[in-house]
Write an enzyme that holds these catalytic residues in place. Structure first.
Site, PDB file in Angstrom:
ATOM      1  N   CYS A  67     -29.962   4.867  50.868  1.00 51.64           N
ATOM      2  CA  CYS A  67     -31.048   4.520  49.926  1.00 51.64           C
ATOM      3  C   CYS A  67     -30.635   3.315  49.088  1.00 51.64           C
ATOM      4  CB  CYS A  67     -31.347   5.699  48.993  1.00 51.64           C
ATOM      5  SG  CYS A  67     -31.795   7.213  49.848  1.00 51.64           S
ATOM      6  N   LEU A  68     -29.350   3.272  48.718  1.00 50.62           N
ATOM      7  CA  LEU A  68     -28.885   2.161  47.868  1.00 50.62           C
ATOM      8  C   LEU A  68     -29.088   0.814  48.559  1.00 50.62           C
ATOM      9  CD1 LEU A  68     -25.549   3.538  46.338  1.00 50.62           C
ATOM     10  CD2 LEU A  68     -27.893   3.814  45.516  1.00 50.62           C
TER      11      LEU A  68
ATOM     12  N   GLN B 121     -27.150 -36.814  29.783  1.00 44.12           N
ATOM     13  CA  GLN B 121     -26.545 -36.512  31.084  1.00 44.12           C
ATOM     14  C   GLN B 121     -25.985 -35.096  31.150  1.00 44.12           C
ATOM     15  OE1 GLN B 121     -23.713 -39.602  31.999  1.00 44.12           O
ATOM     16  NE2 GLN B 121     -25.299 -41.109  32.419  1.00 44.12           N
TER      17      GLN B 121
ATOM     18  N   GLU C 157     -26.340  -0.156  41.002  1.00 39.47           N
ATOM     19  CA  GLU C 157     -26.462  -0.381  42.458  1.00 39.47           C
ATOM     20  C   GLU C 157     -25.176  -0.937  43.046  1.00 39.47           C
ATOM     21  OE1 GLU C 157     -28.503   0.614  44.410  1.00 39.47           O
ATOM     22  OE2 GLU C 157     -30.248   1.119  43.209  1.00 39.47           O
TER      23      GLU C 157
HETATM   24  P1  TGC Z   1     -17.319   5.876  52.746  1.00 37.79           P
HETATM   25  O1  TGC Z   1     -16.334   6.848  53.325  1.00 37.79           O
HETATM   26  O2  TGC Z   1     -17.102   4.433  52.916  1.00 37.79           O
HETATM   27  O3  TGC Z   1     -18.772   6.235  53.304  1.00 37.79           O
HETATM   28  C1  TGC Z   1     -19.260   7.550  53.388  1.00 37.79           C
HETATM   29  C2  TGC Z   1     -20.315   7.504  54.495  1.00 37.79           C
HETATM   30  O4  TGC Z   1     -21.395   6.661  54.095  1.00 37.79           O
HETATM   31  C3  TGC Z   1     -21.504   5.535  54.975  1.00 37.79           C
HETATM   32  N1  TGC Z   1     -21.814   4.379  54.129  1.00 37.79           N
HETATM   33  C4  TGC Z   1     -23.030   3.841  54.090  1.00 37.79           C
HETATM   34  N2  TGC Z   1     -24.140   4.142  54.775  1.00 37.79           N
HETATM   35  C5  TGC Z   1     -25.228   3.410  54.528  1.00 37.79           C
HETATM   36  N3  TGC Z   1     -25.241   2.421  53.595  1.00 37.79           N
HETATM   37  C6  TGC Z   1     -24.149   2.105  52.881  1.00 37.79           C
HETATM   38  N4  TGC Z   1     -24.191   1.127  51.968  1.00 37.79           N
HETATM   39  C7  TGC Z   1     -22.975   2.824  53.108  1.00 37.79           C
HETATM   40  N5  TGC Z   1     -21.724   2.797  52.595  1.00 37.79           N
HETATM   41  C8  TGC Z   1     -21.026   3.745  53.238  1.00 37.79           C
HETATM   42  C9  TGC Z   1     -20.161   5.442  55.672  1.00 37.79           C
HETATM   43  O5  TGC Z   1     -20.289   4.799  56.920  1.00 37.79           O
HETATM   44  C10 TGC Z   1     -19.802   6.898  55.803  1.00 37.79           C
HETATM   45  O6  TGC Z   1     -20.582   7.447  56.829  1.00 37.79           O
HETATM   46  P2  TGC Z   1     -20.011   8.626  57.763  1.00 37.79           P
HETATM   47  O7  TGC Z   1     -21.151   8.997  58.632  1.00 37.79           O
HETATM   48  O8  TGC Z   1     -18.834   8.041  58.509  1.00 37.79           O
HETATM   49  O9  TGC Z   1     -19.577   9.727  56.847  1.00 37.79           O
HETATM   50  O10 TGC Z   1     -17.516   6.268  51.227  1.00 37.79           O
HETATM   51  P3  TGC Z   1     -16.580   6.038  49.982  1.00 37.79           P
HETATM   52  O11 TGC Z   1     -16.561   7.317  49.207  1.00 37.79           O
HETATM   53  O12 TGC Z   1     -15.243   5.478  50.393  1.00 37.79           O
HETATM   54  O13 TGC Z   1     -17.386   4.975  49.100  1.00 37.79           O
HETATM   55  C11 TGC Z   1     -17.683   3.697  49.538  1.00 37.79           C
HETATM   56  C12 TGC Z   1     -18.377   2.888  48.398  1.00 37.79           C
HETATM   57  C13 TGC Z   1     -17.395   2.607  47.279  1.00 37.79           C
HETATM   58  C14 TGC Z   1     -18.843   1.587  49.015  1.00 37.79           C
HETATM   59  C15 TGC Z   1     -19.583   3.683  47.861  1.00 37.79           C
HETATM   60  O14 TGC Z   1     -19.187   4.833  47.239  1.00 37.79           O
HETATM   61  C16 TGC Z   1     -20.420   2.896  46.886  1.00 37.79           C
HETATM   62  O15 TGC Z   1     -21.302   2.157  47.317  1.00 37.79           O
HETATM   63  N6  TGC Z   1     -20.172   3.043  45.556  1.00 37.79           N
HETATM   64  C17 TGC Z   1     -21.047   2.430  44.538  1.00 37.79           C
HETATM   65  C18 TGC Z   1     -21.958   3.494  43.951  1.00 37.79           C
HETATM   66  C19 TGC Z   1     -23.315   2.949  43.601  1.00 37.79           C
HETATM   67  O16 TGC Z   1     -23.727   1.889  44.014  1.00 37.79           O
HETATM   68  N7  TGC Z   1     -24.053   3.727  42.860  1.00 37.79           N
HETATM   69  C20 TGC Z   1     -25.426   3.365  42.548  1.00 37.79           C
HETATM   70  C21 TGC Z   1     -26.170   4.525  41.940  1.00 37.79           C
HETATM   71  S1  TGC Z   1     -27.923   4.324  41.943  1.00 37.79           S
HETATM   72  C22 TGC Z   1     -28.220   3.092  40.846  1.00 37.79           C
HETATM   73  O17 TGC Z   1     -27.370   2.467  40.329  1.00 37.79           O
HETATM   74  C23 TGC Z   1     -29.648   2.797  40.589  1.00 37.79           C
HETATM   75  S2  TGC Z   1     -29.964   1.559  39.461  1.00 37.79           S
HETATM   76  C24 TGC Z   1     -31.520   1.228  39.930  1.00 37.79           C
HETATM   77  C25 TGC Z   1     -32.333   0.406  39.024  1.00 37.79           C
HETATM   78  O18 TGC Z   1     -32.586   0.801  37.846  1.00 37.79           O
HETATM   79  O19 TGC Z   1     -32.856  -0.633  39.523  1.00 37.79           O
HETATM   80  P1  FAD Z   2     -17.066   2.853  36.774  1.00 35.00           P
HETATM   81  O1  FAD Z   2     -17.238   3.323  38.181  1.00 35.00           O
HETATM   82  O2  FAD Z   2     -16.345   3.731  35.807  1.00 35.00           O
HETATM   83  O3  FAD Z   2     -16.423   1.422  36.797  1.00 35.00           O
HETATM   84  C1  FAD Z   2     -15.894   0.768  35.623  1.00 35.00           C
HETATM   85  C2  FAD Z   2     -15.218  -0.520  36.086  1.00 35.00           C
HETATM   86  O4  FAD Z   2     -14.132  -0.204  36.982  1.00 35.00           O
HETATM   87  C3  FAD Z   2     -16.150  -1.434  36.877  1.00 35.00           C
HETATM   88  O5  FAD Z   2     -15.849  -2.783  36.601  1.00 35.00           O
HETATM   89  C4  FAD Z   2     -15.801  -1.123  38.303  1.00 35.00           C
HETATM   90  O6  FAD Z   2     -16.142  -2.150  39.222  1.00 35.00           O
HETATM   91  C5  FAD Z   2     -14.302  -0.925  38.191  1.00 35.00           C
HETATM   92  N1  FAD Z   2     -13.775  -0.158  39.312  1.00 35.00           N
HETATM   93  C6  FAD Z   2     -14.018   1.138  39.638  1.00 35.00           C
HETATM   94  N2  FAD Z   2     -13.386   1.471  40.759  1.00 35.00           N
HETATM   95  C7  FAD Z   2     -12.719   0.356  41.173  1.00 35.00           C
HETATM   96  C8  FAD Z   2     -11.897   0.036  42.301  1.00 35.00           C
HETATM   97  N3  FAD Z   2     -11.650   0.920  43.263  1.00 35.00           N
HETATM   98  N4  FAD Z   2     -11.401  -1.209  42.391  1.00 35.00           N
HETATM   99  C9  FAD Z   2     -11.692  -2.152  41.454  1.00 35.00           C
HETATM  100  N5  FAD Z   2     -12.467  -1.924  40.368  1.00 35.00           N
HETATM  101  C10 FAD Z   2     -12.978  -0.676  40.239  1.00 35.00           C
HETATM  102  N6  FAD Z   2     -27.192   5.593  38.668  1.00 35.00           N
HETATM  103  C11 FAD Z   2     -28.016   6.432  39.389  1.00 35.00           C
HETATM  104  O7  FAD Z   2     -27.524   7.290  40.132  1.00 35.00           O
HETATM  105  N7  FAD Z   2     -29.357   6.321  39.292  1.00 35.00           N
HETATM  106  C12 FAD Z   2     -29.970   5.415  38.501  1.00 35.00           C
HETATM  107  O8  FAD Z   2     -31.200   5.354  38.451  1.00 35.00           O
HETATM  108  C13 FAD Z   2     -29.151   4.542  37.711  1.00 35.00           C
HETATM  109  N8  FAD Z   2     -29.722   3.658  36.845  1.00 35.00           N
HETATM  110  C14 FAD Z   2     -28.913   2.914  36.008  1.00 35.00           C
HETATM  111  C15 FAD Z   2     -29.496   2.138  35.008  1.00 35.00           C
HETATM  112  C16 FAD Z   2     -28.696   1.414  34.125  1.00 35.00           C
HETATM  113  C17 FAD Z   2     -29.316   0.614  33.041  1.00 35.00           C
HETATM  114  C18 FAD Z   2     -27.284   1.413  34.298  1.00 35.00           C
HETATM  115  C19 FAD Z   2     -26.413   0.593  33.398  1.00 35.00           C
HETATM  116  C20 FAD Z   2     -26.699   2.193  35.276  1.00 35.00           C
HETATM  117  C21 FAD Z   2     -27.510   2.976  36.127  1.00 35.00           C
HETATM  118  N9  FAD Z   2     -26.946   3.831  37.084  1.00 35.00           N
HETATM  119  C22 FAD Z   2     -27.747   4.670  37.837  1.00 35.00           C
HETATM  120  C23 FAD Z   2     -25.506   3.997  37.143  1.00 35.00           C
HETATM  121  C24 FAD Z   2     -24.779   2.889  37.904  1.00 35.00           C
HETATM  122  O9  FAD Z   2     -24.983   2.987  39.269  1.00 35.00           O
HETATM  123  C25 FAD Z   2     -23.289   3.007  37.551  1.00 35.00           C
HETATM  124  O10 FAD Z   2     -23.157   2.590  36.209  1.00 35.00           O
HETATM  125  C26 FAD Z   2     -22.422   2.149  38.459  1.00 35.00           C
HETATM  126  O11 FAD Z   2     -22.401   2.690  39.775  1.00 35.00           O
HETATM  127  C27 FAD Z   2     -20.978   2.044  37.938  1.00 35.00           C
HETATM  128  O12 FAD Z   2     -20.478   3.273  37.534  1.00 35.00           O
HETATM  129  P2  FAD Z   2     -19.793   3.436  36.087  1.00 35.00           P
HETATM  130  O13 FAD Z   2     -20.711   2.862  35.065  1.00 35.00           O
HETATM  131  O14 FAD Z   2     -19.404   4.858  35.957  1.00 35.00           O
HETATM  132  O15 FAD Z   2     -18.526   2.517  36.123  1.00 35.00           O
END
Ligand code: TGC
Ligand code: FAD
Length: 402
Positions: free
Chosen positions: A256-257, A297, A381
């Protein structure tokens, strides 16, 4: 080949031009794409621009009203097929995100979370019954969704989540806390990701279920025109029919991300454009030392550099969009776009702020608001560091997250 200046090839002597004309942005789009872009731009001009500074200052957003208006234009889940969704191309969806974020990142967030996270999760992993129940109402904006992945102790590393779903007879019982959840306090349905004995699963949780509470997070200095919440699940009992049957591991929420990150690839370019256009206009009218500051400039270098980065970001977004509409995008390709375009949008916002001098720090101009918003966009994200590591993993074959 003709070198005659045209509408798309401004001559150096033809007087001031705009970044979009200089970059021939229109030539990259077809008629339908330009029409969608212009429709969303007009909506932002009439409905968002007049009030956004005040919403931002007060830290509020009429999310329910706006959702219905955005839904009536087909902007919610617009790239999904069926169930009342518009079924547009990825590029058209991206252009809509660009225009919305030119208004404010919070408006694009409302649309991203509704369409790319909550609706996409139901569309990709939900049962037919769940899709029929939720998607048409969500596409119309009458029901709002949120997406709960992040927890207080697990942001970048969602694999560690503690929220648990445990079997109780035919039901599931959910306990845990999700935080930083966009749309949380205004949502009718929360897509909640939880650990079970068999791995990570997703649930469509009606927010009026006993035991579910949402608390709005205040005191934000960024994304103030957006609802951000903490969700608490305290013995929330759900039938099996609330579980998303197609979601069987962490791969599901991470998929979804990709969708929401794609919207940000375009959206951040919109915030950058609004900052650039504001700075350009200001530079042409602000007089110092008896001449417009745009005549110096150093100011022109800033404007030229901002235009280059804006143009490169737009080209990257269109390139990724065309690929998504073609044979698809790998997650690391989405990371390229999100990392570059948000990083450059922040740089453009900060440079634009310097051109506006003291006026740049006020709410009278959009620049500081965009700059502050983009701090959230850089983090949510997937942080810029996470996207750097995703690209590093793709290039080297070695994951450096742990
Ligand atoms: P990892 O072991 O690498 O992966 C687990 C399984 O997931 C698959 N996978 C993906 N599949 C689809 N899309 C992706 N982007 C994928 N990344 C990984 C992978 O192939 C594996 O599949 P399987 O079948 O082999 O099990 O997982 P990991 O635990 O080592 O983590 C990898 C990492 C760090 C890249 C991932 O955890 C990550 O992307 N972390 C960031 C978290 C994040 O982005 N959170 C966002 C929360 S939602 C939000 O912020 C909404 S804000 C929205 C708004 O207001 O606009
Ligand atoms: P952390 O994971 O604690 O990271 C802190 C710092 O450490 C960052 O600079 C990070 O890059 C760094 N860091 C962490 N691990 C490593 C590593 N392995 N190597 C190097 N650097 C590292 N989440 C949802 O699920 N749904 C939502 O709708 C949603 N909406 C949001 C809206 C807002 C306004 C904000 C601010 C956040 C929202 N989020 C949501 C959460 C967002 O996805 C998280 O804030 C984001 O994934 C980072 O997590 P954290 O804030 O806990 O930071």
């Amino acid at each position: 080949m003709s070198t005659r200046p045209s509408q798309h090839t401004p001559s150096q002597n033809a007087g001031p031009t705009t970044p979009d004309v200089l970059l021939r942005v229109d030539s990259l789009l077809d008629d339908e794409e330009r029409q969608i872009r212009d429709t969303v731009r007009a909506l932002v001009k009439s409905r968002i621009a007049p009030d956004i500074a005040s919403w931002y200052e007060k830290g509020e957003l009429p999310a329910r009203e706006l959702a219905v208006e955005l839904g009536s234009l087909g902007l919610l889940g617009m790239h999904l097929q069926g169930y009342g969704c518009a079924g547009t191309s990825a590029v058209a969806y991206g252009l809509a995100c660009l225009e919305l974020e030119a208004g404010d990142s919070g408006i694009r967030s409302l649309v991203s979370v509704q369409g790319s996270l909550a609706m996409f999760a139901l569309h990709a992993f939900g049962s037919e019954e769940q899709k029929q129940h939720w998607l048409p109402e969500m596409a119309a904006g009458r029901k709002i969704g949120c997406f709960g992945l992040t927890e207080p102790d697990f942001g970048s590393d969602p694999a560690g989540m503690r929220t648990r779903a445990v079997r109780s007879g035919d039901d599931w019982v959910l306990n845990g806390t999700k935080t930083w959840i966009t749309n949380g306090s205004v949502a009718d349905v929360a897509i909640v990701w939880a650990r079970t004995d068999d791995g990570i699963r997703g649930f469509a949780v009606p927010t009026d279920t006993p035991g579910f509470t949402a608390r709005t997070i205040t005191s934000k200095m960024s994304l103030r025109a957006s609802v951000t919440s903490e969700l608490v699940l305290d013995d929330v009992r759900l039938p099996e029919s609330a579980r998303l049957p197609g979601a069987t591991s962490l791969r599901a929420p991470l998929s979804c991300l990709n969708e929401a990150r794609f919207g940000i690839v375009f959206g951040s370019v919109g915030a950058a454009r609004d900052c650039l256009e504001t700075a350009l206009s200001y530079a042409q009218s602000r007089m110092q030392f008896d001449r417009p500051i745009g005549g110096f400039q150093l100011t022109q270098q800033k404007l030229a550099d901002m235009t280059l980065e804006y143009g490169k970001g737009f080209l990257l977004a269109i390139h990724l969009g065309r690929a998504k509409d073609g044979d698809g995008l790998a997650p690391e390709q989405v990371s390229l776009g999100k990392l570059n375009n948000v990083r450059e949008a922040i740089a453009i916002a900060r440079t634009a702020r310097t051109i506006l001098g003291a006026s740049g720090i006020t709410g009278e101009y959009p620049v500081m608001r965009h700059a502050n918003n983009l701090e959230s966009v850089l983090t949510y994200e997937g942080t810029s560091e996470m996207h750097t590591l995703v690209i590093g993993q793709a290039l080297t074959g070695t994951a450096a997250f742990r």
